[in-house]
Structure formats: C-alpha cells, structure tokens
Design an enzyme around this catalytic site. Structure first.
Site, PDB file in Angstrom:
ATOM      1  N   ASP A  72       0.808  -1.225   0.000  1.00  0.00           N
ATOM      2  CA  ASP A  72       0.000   0.000   0.000  1.00  0.00           C
ATOM      3  C   ASP A  72       0.839   1.271   0.000  1.00  0.00           C
ATOM      4  O   ASP A  72       0.296   2.374   0.064  1.00  0.00           O
ATOM      5  CB  ASP A  72      -0.936   0.015   1.212  1.00  0.00           C
ATOM      6  CG  ASP A  72      -2.173  -0.851   1.008  1.00  0.00           C
ATOM      7  OD1 ASP A  72      -2.428  -1.243  -0.143  1.00  0.00           O
ATOM      8  OD2 ASP A  72      -2.871  -1.132   1.991  1.00  0.00           O
ATOM      9  N   ARG A  97       0.361  -1.691   7.634  1.00  0.00           N
ATOM     10  CA  ARG A  97       0.874  -0.467   7.004  1.00  0.00           C
ATOM     11  C   ARG A  97       1.865   0.303   7.889  1.00  0.00           C
ATOM     12  O   ARG A  97       2.333   1.367   7.473  1.00  0.00           O
ATOM     13  CB  ARG A  97      -0.295   0.453   6.612  1.00  0.00           C
ATOM     14  CG  ARG A  97      -1.247  -0.159   5.600  1.00  0.00           C
ATOM     15  CD  ARG A  97      -2.161   0.887   4.980  1.00  0.00           C
ATOM     16  NE  ARG A  97      -1.421   1.838   4.149  1.00  0.00           N
ATOM     17  CZ  ARG A  97      -1.985   2.862   3.512  1.00  0.00           C
ATOM     18  NH1 ARG A  97      -3.295   3.069   3.607  1.00  0.00           N
ATOM     19  NH2 ARG A  97      -1.264   3.686   2.770  1.00  0.00           N
ATOM     20  N   ARG A 143      -9.873   5.740  10.920  1.00  0.00           N
ATOM     21  CA  ARG A 143      -8.421   5.588  10.973  1.00  0.00           C
ATOM     22  C   ARG A 143      -7.770   6.591  11.935  1.00  0.00           C
ATOM     23  O   ARG A 143      -7.182   6.214  12.928  1.00  0.00           O
ATOM     24  CB  ARG A 143      -7.815   5.747   9.566  1.00  0.00           C
ATOM     25  CG  ARG A 143      -8.341   4.719   8.552  1.00  0.00           C
ATOM     26  CD  ARG A 143      -7.838   3.320   8.831  1.00  0.00           C
ATOM     27  NE  ARG A 143      -8.260   2.350   7.815  1.00  0.00           N
ATOM     28  CZ  ARG A 143      -7.642   2.141   6.670  1.00  0.00           C
ATOM     29  NH1 ARG A 143      -6.569   2.831   6.348  1.00  0.00           N
ATOM     30  NH2 ARG A 143      -8.100   1.233   5.829  1.00  0.00           N
ATOM     31  N   HIS A 172     -11.430   7.162   4.794  1.00  0.00           N
ATOM     32  CA  HIS A 172     -10.544   8.326   4.881  1.00  0.00           C
ATOM     33  C   HIS A 172     -11.297   9.548   4.374  1.00  0.00           C
ATOM     34  O   HIS A 172     -12.155   9.433   3.484  1.00  0.00           O
ATOM     35  CB  HIS A 172      -9.302   8.148   3.992  1.00  0.00           C
ATOM     36  CG  HIS A 172      -8.175   7.403   4.622  1.00  0.00           C
ATOM     37  ND1 HIS A 172      -7.286   6.643   3.886  1.00  0.00           N
ATOM     38  CD2 HIS A 172      -7.755   7.316   5.904  1.00  0.00           C
ATOM     39  CE1 HIS A 172      -6.383   6.111   4.689  1.00  0.00           C
ATOM     40  NE2 HIS A 172      -6.649   6.503   5.920  1.00  0.00           N
ATOM     41  N   CYS A 266      -5.216   9.450  -3.426  1.00  0.00           N
ATOM     42  CA  CYS A 266      -4.456   8.511  -2.593  1.00  0.00           C
ATOM     43  C   CYS A 266      -3.021   8.365  -3.082  1.00  0.00           C
ATOM     44  O   CYS A 266      -2.108   8.156  -2.282  1.00  0.00           O
ATOM     45  CB  CYS A 266      -5.122   7.141  -2.585  1.00  0.00           C
ATOM     46  SG  CYS A 266      -6.638   7.065  -1.617  1.00  0.00           S
TER      47      CYS A 266
END
Length: 273
Positions: A72, A97, A143, A172, A266
C-alpha cells in the site's frame, strides 16, 4: 458563482510512489478482497499515466522508492502531511501499514526538511488531513485518532476542523471530500455525521455535492490545481458539475489501485512549501 470566472492552474510539487510491489494480500477496508486477482503490470501502467499527466500539466513529481512487502506504499497521500514546509509524519492504525510512516519520514529527512514531527497519535496523512487555504479539514471515525487533530493544529499553527466519517466505504476523508481551490470543496454528505454535515454546510455553502453513484466510484478521491481536476473517469456527474463551475475535469482510470481502495488523491502527496 459567475460562470465566466477565470480559473488558473497553480504548479504544485507532488510526491508519488510507484506500485512495483502492489498486491491485495490483506483486507483493511471494504474495497480489499484478497481472493480476487490483481494485475501488477496494469497497476504500474495506470500509475505511470497519472504521473505523466501531472508532469504534462506542469507539476513537479518527486518519487519515493517503494519497500518490498509494503504493497500500500503506492498511496503516498497517507505518508505524511506537509504544510508551510513542515512535515507531520503518519502513524498507521493497521499493523500491515506501519512500516510506511517511518519510510516516508526518512525520505523527508534525507531531502533536508528540518521541521519534521513523528506524531504521538495515529493519523494517516493527507488521507485524513486536507488543506483548504489556511485551514485544515481533519477526518476521523475509522483511521485517524481525533486527538491527533489538536496535535496537527499545534504543529502547523493553523485552525483544524474535525469531521467524523460514518460510512466504512469512505474510511478516509479524501474518499469523501476533495479540495478544489482555497475556498471551494466537493463532498458526499452521506459519508459524514449530521453534525459534520452541518459544519460543512456552514463553512462551504456553495460546495459541489456528489451523488451516491459518483462517490461509489471514488469520484471524490481527486486532485485539483485550481483549474484542472483529475478524478476517476467513471464519476460522470461530478465531471458535469465541475465543468459548469469553470473547472477542467480530467478523467483518470486507476481501476487496479481501486481494488485496494485508492485512486488519484491517494497516490498523490502535495509538498506545500
């Protein structure tokens, strides 16, 4: 707004990470289905088209090398938040992550950035911190820890407005809201709590509102330079709304990266001087 308002593009410095190790091997959001195949070569090709589009539009693209085993890392927007040359590092919620935060921070240190903060609380970079003029909109709910909003305000010295997300498919802020200019945004109201919707209506009464259909194809995961708005080509309704307001929508296909829950924004971290 006067339809004849002339808009101009402002050149930006951007940080991107090629998806050389891209794959969907785990699931930390509703878009990720590890049992479905991914095409790493196609993901890289689509990413390269986006990078070339940025440079063709006059933007400067810096590149960070991806780490193996960190699929990612292509989603550079999550790697940090940069405002006034200050770098707030990212601290990820999911263990899959966690290596990304230090990797991005090391890049900034090597590039000579002096004001760099390793955060105390979890935040996922520009995934949840979006700068609008001299204000920061800050997402939470899935998150980013809401306590990090105060940390960001203290570090950047800019007002931070918290917004709470409620739809797991918009985990997000940058999947539910995009910054169009220093005073304009577009967003999907149903992604937010009633209180957060009321705050957005108060702050941006003339915002572009996305339909459920456009939000579902990640139409709000977009990048704007003040004139050109790069967004998924499937978000047809947003393309029309943006055109009617004097923007120049540019359709992008990042279908492979969408399998991991990411699109234009992103992949793009803005390096604000």
């Amino acid at each position: 707004m006067d339809m004849s308002t002339s808009r101009t593009a402002t050149p930006r410095r951007l940080l991107m990470c090629p998806p050389r190790h891209f794959d969907v091997t785990y699931s930390i959001n509703p878009w990720m289905e590890p049992e479905k195949p991914t095409d790493a070569a196609l993901a890289l090709l689509q990413w390269e088209r986006l990078r070339d589009l940025f440079t063709d539009l006059g933007h400067t693209v810096e590149v960070i090398e991806p780490l193996p085993g960190v699929p990612d890392m292509v989603f550079a927007a999550n790697g940090a938040t940069v405002v006034d040359g200050k770098v707030l590092g990212a601290r990820f919620r999911h263990v899959e992550r966690t290596a990304e935060g230090p990797a991005y921070l090391r890049w900034f240190v090597r590039q000579g950035y002096r004001e760099v903060l390793w955060p105390e609380h979890i935040n996922e970079g520009e995934g949840d911190y979006l700068t609008v003029g001299r204000r920061i909109l800050a997402g939470t709910g899935f998150r980013t820890d809401p306590r990090s909003h105060a940390e960001a305000q203290e570090f950047f010295g800019l007002p931070v407005t918290g917004l709470t997300l409620v739809n797991p498919r918009h985990y997000h802020l940058d999947t539910a809201l995009a910054v169009l200019s220093d005073t304009e945004i577009m967003y999907y109201p149903e992604a937010f709590t009633p209180g957060s919707r009321a705050v957005l209506r108060e702050m941006f009464p003339d915002a572009v509102l996305a339909s459920a259909e456009d939000a579902a194809v990640f139409g709000l995961n977009a990048f704007s330079d003040g004139l050109n708005v790069l967004l998924p080509q499937a978000a047809r309704g947003l393309h029309e709304q943006l055109r009617s307001r004097g923007f120049r929508p540019v359709g992008v296909d990042l279908s492979e990266l969408l399998k991991a829950g990411g699109s234009v924004k992103c992949c793009t971290l803005e390096l604000r001087p």
